[in-house]
Each structure stands twice: as structure tokens, then as C-alpha cells.
Design a protein around this motif. Structure first.
Motif, short mmCIF file in Angstrom:
data_model
loop_
_atom_site.label_atom_id
_atom_site.label_comp_id
_atom_site.label_asym_id
_atom_site.label_seq_id
_atom_site.Cartn_x
_atom_site.Cartn_y
_atom_site.Cartn_z
N GLN A 189 0.80 -1.22 0.00
CA GLN A 189 0.00 0.00 0.00
C GLN A 189 0.84 1.27 0.00
OE1 GLN A 189 -3.17 -0.28 2.95
NE2 GLN A 189 -4.29 -1.16 1.26
N ALA A 190 2.11 1.14 0.36
CA ALA A 190 2.98 2.32 0.32
C ALA A 190 3.02 2.89 -1.10
CB ALA A 190 4.39 1.98 0.79
N ARG A 191 2.76 2.02 -2.06
CA ARG A 191 2.70 2.43 -3.45
C ARG A 191 1.67 3.53 -3.67
NH1 ARG A 191 0.19 -1.14 -8.31
NH2 ARG A 191 0.46 0.46 -9.90
N VAL A 192 0.54 3.43 -2.98
CA VAL A 192 -0.50 4.45 -3.09
C VAL A 192 0.09 5.83 -2.83
CG1 VAL A 192 -2.66 5.31 -2.10
CG2 VAL A 192 -2.29 2.86 -2.32
N ALA A 193 0.92 5.91 -1.78
CA ALA A 193 1.52 7.18 -1.41
C ALA A 193 2.57 7.61 -2.44
CB ALA A 193 2.15 7.06 -0.02
N ARG A 232 9.90 3.77 4.53
CA ARG A 232 9.18 3.43 5.76
C ARG A 232 8.14 4.49 6.10
NH1 ARG A 232 14.40 1.24 7.78
NH2 ARG A 232 14.18 -1.01 7.40
N ALA A 233 8.50 5.76 5.87
CA ALA A 233 7.54 6.84 6.15
C ALA A 233 6.32 6.73 5.23
CB ALA A 233 8.22 8.21 5.99
N LEU A 234 6.54 6.38 3.96
CA LEU A 234 5.43 6.19 3.03
C LEU A 234 4.57 5.00 3.47
CD1 LEU A 234 7.37 6.75 -0.31
CD2 LEU A 234 5.48 8.18 0.50
N GLY A 235 5.24 3.95 3.92
CA GLY A 235 4.53 2.75 4.37
C GLY A 235 3.68 3.04 5.61
N GLU A 236 4.23 3.84 6.52
CA GLU A 236 3.47 4.18 7.73
C GLU A 236 2.27 5.06 7.38
OE1 GLU A 236 6.55 5.67 10.34
OE2 GLU A 236 7.41 3.65 10.44
N TRP A 237 2.49 5.98 6.46
CA TRP A 237 1.36 6.81 6.02
C TRP A 237 0.28 5.92 5.41
CZ3 TRP A 237 -1.29 7.74 1.54
CH2 TRP A 237 -2.18 8.84 1.56
N ALA A 238 0.71 4.99 4.55
CA ALA A 238 -0.24 4.11 3.86
C ALA A 238 -0.99 3.22 4.86
CB ALA A 238 0.48 3.26 2.82
N ASP A 239 -0.27 2.75 5.89
CA ASP A 239 -0.94 1.94 6.91
C ASP A 239 -2.10 2.71 7.55
OD1 ASP A 239 0.54 -0.34 6.65
OD2 ASP A 239 1.89 0.05 8.34
N ARG A 240 -1.89 4.00 7.73
CA ARG A 240 -2.93 4.81 8.38
C ARG A 240 -4.01 5.26 7.42
NH1 ARG A 240 -0.48 9.45 12.14
NH2 ARG A 240 -2.70 9.67 12.53
N HIS A 241 -3.62 5.56 6.17
CA HIS A 241 -4.56 6.27 5.29
C HIS A 241 -4.90 5.61 3.97
CE1 HIS A 241 -4.40 9.72 7.95
NE2 HIS A 241 -3.09 9.72 7.91
N ALA A 242 -4.18 4.58 3.56
CA ALA A 242 -4.39 4.06 2.20
C ALA A 242 -5.81 3.56 1.99
CB ALA A 242 -3.38 2.98 1.87
N ALA A 243 -6.41 2.96 3.03
CA ALA A 243 -7.76 2.42 2.86
C ALA A 243 -8.73 3.54 2.48
CB ALA A 243 -8.22 1.74 4.15
N THR A 244 -8.64 4.68 3.18
CA THR A 244 -9.50 5.83 2.89
C THR A 244 -9.27 6.36 1.48
OG1 THR A 244 -9.02 6.45 5.17
CG2 THR A 244 -10.28 8.03 3.85
N VAL A 245 -7.98 6.46 1.12
CA VAL A 245 -7.63 7.01 -0.19
C VAL A 245 -8.14 6.11 -1.30
CG1 VAL A 245 -5.67 7.46 -1.72
CG2 VAL A 245 -5.64 8.33 0.62
N LEU A 246 -7.94 4.81 -1.16
CA LEU A 246 -8.37 3.87 -2.19
C LEU A 246 -9.90 3.88 -2.32
CD1 LEU A 246 -5.93 0.91 -1.52
CD2 LEU A 246 -5.96 2.42 -3.52
N GLU A 247 -10.57 3.94 -1.19
CA GLU A 247 -12.03 3.99 -1.20
C GLU A 247 -12.52 5.24 -1.93
OE1 GLU A 247 -15.18 4.50 2.29
OE2 GLU A 247 -13.56 3.08 2.77
N ALA A 248 -11.89 6.37 -1.62
CA ALA A 248 -12.27 7.63 -2.25
C ALA A 248 -12.07 7.56 -3.76
CB ALA A 248 -11.44 8.78 -1.67
N GLN A 249 -10.96 6.93 -4.18
CA GLN A 249 -10.68 6.81 -5.61
C GLN A 249 -11.77 6.00 -6.31
OE1 GLN A 249 -6.47 5.42 -5.23
NE2 GLN A 249 -6.31 6.41 -7.22
N HIS A 250 -12.16 4.88 -5.67
CA HIS A 250 -13.12 4.00 -6.32
C HIS A 250 -14.54 4.56 -6.32
CE1 HIS A 250 -9.99 0.71 -5.50
NE2 HIS A 250 -9.83 1.21 -6.70
#
Lengths: 111, 111
Positions: free
Chosen positions: A8-12, B91-109
Motif C-alpha cells: 500500500q505504500a505504493r498508493v503514497a 518506511r515513512a510512506l509505508g506508515e502513512w499508507a498503513d494509516r490512510h491508504a484504505a480511505t484514499v483507495l475507497e475515495a478513488q473507487h
């Protein structure tokens, strides 16, 4: 945190790639701003490209748009909390680039 | 650190965008590895795509290739110091994605 094919880091990373997303997010880190203020702060970005970039960031829920019913109507953009949190990897990418971008760019041009 | 149109952080974000670069760099964070080991570690990457990804990372000087004159010849890839340093923004991108990727992906779809 895992780094697999469906990482998912890819998203970022995808969201931040390209010329403008990081610049626009960074410009918004000082607080909400109108498009005209952002253009002044950033420099070199056309109104059309700024609008497209803001729209994409808004679709990804890292930026939000507020419209105030004034005359003339005022539109302001600001970072969401997800957008605020993006400043952490953006700063890390910037620090990496400060240390290494010159070498990388040189390698690309000589390759 | 500055974030303007010619922002160098872009070099890093562009390098990391796409499916594989971060995954391959992360797989190499455990130490030097042969392509066959990397494929096993990563899963779901074809030999061709792995080779292309490694070549691109090598051109950007974040990965280096060593060839040992054995029979059969052995090739190993490892992170350069610039590549090691990339683990910080990754790692910083991965941590951001852990917190926010679900929301971002949902918004995209839903957009």
C-alpha cells in the motif's frame, strides 16, 4: 508494515510522483490558501495545472476545498489530516534528495 | 530543504512510484541477494520485470550489481548507501499508507 506486490505504500508514492503534488502539498502546509495565493507561493504553475493537481489531491482526500458564499465567492484549499500526515514522508524524500539527488541525476544523464 | 517546481524530492518520489521499486528495495534491505532469491522473497514478480526494475535502480545508483567469477557465474545485487538511505522515506510512506491508504483507495473507487 509489509512490502509485497500489493504494497500500500505504493498508493503514497504514486500520489506524490510527478512535478506538482509535493510542491502543492508543501505550499498548503502553511495553512489554507486560495488558488491565487498558491500560485504566487509556488511560482511557475499555470492555473490549469494547479486546478488539476488540487482536484487530484482532493479526490485522494489529502486536500479539501471550501467554498465561502461571499461576493465574489471565495474558494480555499487546505490539507486534511491525511494530507498533514503526508508531510512526514515528503520531508523524508526531500532529505534523501538533498543528500543524493545530485548523484542520481548525474548517473541518469551519463547513462 | 525547498519545495519548488524544480524540487529534487521529485527525483525520489518518481523513482519509487510504480508497483515494484519499493518492494525490491525493501527485499534488498535484508542484505545482498541473487535474483532467484529476490524472486522467492518477493513473490509474484516475473524474471523480466525483476531484471528491468533492478536495472533501473542500478542506473539511479541505489542498487549495485556484483558479478562473481564462479562456475556458473553468480550475480548479486545490494543496496548502495543511497539505497540504504531510501529506506527512511520508504518506511515513512509505508506508515502513512498503513494509516490512510484504505480511505484514499475507497475515495478513488467511489469518485
Amino acid at each position: 508494515m509489509k512490502f509485497y506486490a500489493d504494497c500500500q505504500a505504493r498508493v503514497a508514492a504514486d500520489l506524490l510522483s510527478g512535478t506538482w503534488p509535493m510542491v502543492v502539498i508543501y505550499a498548503l502546509s502553511y495553512g489554507p490558501a486560495r488558488p491565487v495565493e498558491l500560485r504566487r507561493k509556488i511560482g511557475g504553475i499555470s492555473p490549469k495545472v494547479l486546478t488539476e493537481t488540487l482536484r487530484r489531491l482532493e479526490q485522494h482526500r489529502v486536500v479539501e476545498r471550501r467554498r465561502y458564499a461571499e461576493a465574489p465567492p471565495r474558494v480555499e484549499y487546505s490539507l486534511t489530516s491525511a494530507g498533514q500526515d503526508l508531510l512526514v514522508p515528503i520531508r523524508a524524500l526531500g532529505e534523501w534528495a538533498d543528500r543524493h539527488a545530485a548523484t542520481v541525476l548525474e548517473a541518469q544523464h551519463s547513462g
